[in-house]
Enzyme design. Structure first.
Site: not given
Ligand code: DGY
Length: 339
Positions: A156, A236, A238, A267, A286, A288
């Site tokens: 994506g 990064t 889930r 989490e 979490h 990123a």
């Molecule tokens: C999301 O947008 O899904 C991210 O995990 C948030 O940082």
């Protein structure tokens, strides 16, 4: 006409709350911790719009009691905290915030990958513990990122930005995703592979697939067993994309070389989780997407999506636009009824 009632589940960075305050009857959960389920249910029962974060569970029970609800605007790309099928059934529009965070998350993916490969966190601990006595030719040797083979799982927006950065590092890029994507494949000179082959060939495997019933525990004992014993897993996306116990066992046994995780399951990760006992794991909470500019952009987009839906427009970032016709009728009814 009375302003629509909106509940926002946390203080947000940037100007999003000001914007919402101008156009809605704004109710805000002021605390740092997320609202407890009971409170979220109570608020949902009387509002027209909900602005949620990935820590807020929007399930059938909540939606059942949300008689006035028109839209749930999630300030995240991932929507695994929301039962979208239940929302569609009850004619509630769901929106998310893709795109605005891709570059920031890709930067952080590289930060984690480099940290794991070059043992940055271990080096920091080593210095702070007073163990740095001299320059040593074999001290904290890591592995190179430049020129290595990168396997991207899920192509994506974030996966694509990771690929773009990987070109600059001279990496050989493999990818796997639900569908093949010829244009980026050519642009970044990537090779599409079945997941098993990607796992076998990659020096770094980075996860960017959405969390769905199909991708839950996508990487388990079998998949970790296919990876090189020198490979590093980066996540990064889930936490539940990975079977965390299998990951711990693979790392402990040296079946893979390291892991760099911004996301875990659950989490926050418990302080006694065995993963935290391993030196070859780098962890982050979490974060990123957590640059000031990007979080402000995410918040603003979530606010704009919410306002657009309340005004009767279906935002581009809606995930259930197929309910448009029924939603429009429900929206009119719900906004007309006092909350
Ligand atoms: C999301 O947008 O899904 C991210 O995990 C948030 O940082």
């Amino acid at each position: 006409m009375a302003k629509p009632v909106v509940f926002v589940t946390r203080r947000l960075p940037g100007g999003a709350l000001d914007l919402l305050d101008q156009h809605t009857d704004l109710r805000l959960w002021e605390e740092e911790a997320p609202p407890p389920d009971r409170e979220l249910l109570r608020q949902a029962a009387r509002c027209h719009g909900l602005l949620t974060l990935l820590t807020d569970r929007v399930d059938d029970k909540l939606l059942e009691g949300a008689d006035h609800l028109v839209v749930v605007s999630n300030m995240a790309t991932g929507i695994d905290n929301i039962d979208v099928a239940a929302a569609s059934e009850r004619h509630v529009l769901v929106t998310r915030t893709p795109g605005v965070l891709s570059e920031t998350v890709a930067d952080f993916t590289f930060a984690l990958m480099l940290a794991a490969a070059r043992r940055v966190a271990e080096g920091d601990r080593y210095v702070r513990a007073g163990r740095w006595k001299t320059w040593g030719p074999s001290t904290l040797l890591g592995c190179d990122v430049f020129g290595a083979t990168l396997g991207i799982v899920g192509l994506g927006g974030v996966g694509m930005e990771v690929a773009r950065r990987a070109r600059g590092f001279g990496m050989r890029i493999l990818y796997h995703s639900r569908t093949r994507k010829p244009a980026p494949e050519r642009r970044y000179r990537m090779t599409f592979l079945p997941l098993d082959d990607l796992l076998r060939q990659s020096d770094f495997v980075t996860l960017h697939a959405a969390l769905t019933p199909q991708t839950r525990q996508l990487i388990g004992k079998r998949e970790l067993g296919l990876m090189k014993d020198t490979a590093v897993l980066v996540n990064t996306g889930r936490g539940p994309l990975v079977d965390q116990m299998a990951l711990y066992q693979a790392l402990k046994a040296g079946r893979i070389a390291g892991a760099a995780l911004d996301v875990t399951d659950p989490e926050p990760i418990g302080p006694d989780d065995p993963l935290l006992s391993l030196d070859n794991v780098v962890m982050a909470p979490h974060i990123a997407s957590a640059s000031m500019a990007t979080r402000a952009r995410m918040a603003m987009l979530a606010a704009e999506n919410l306002l657009a839906a309340l005004a009767g427009r279906i935002p581009r970032d809606s995930v259930n636009r197929d309910i448009a016709r029924a939603w429009r009728a429900a929206r009119r009814r719900r906004l007309a009824s006092p909350s």
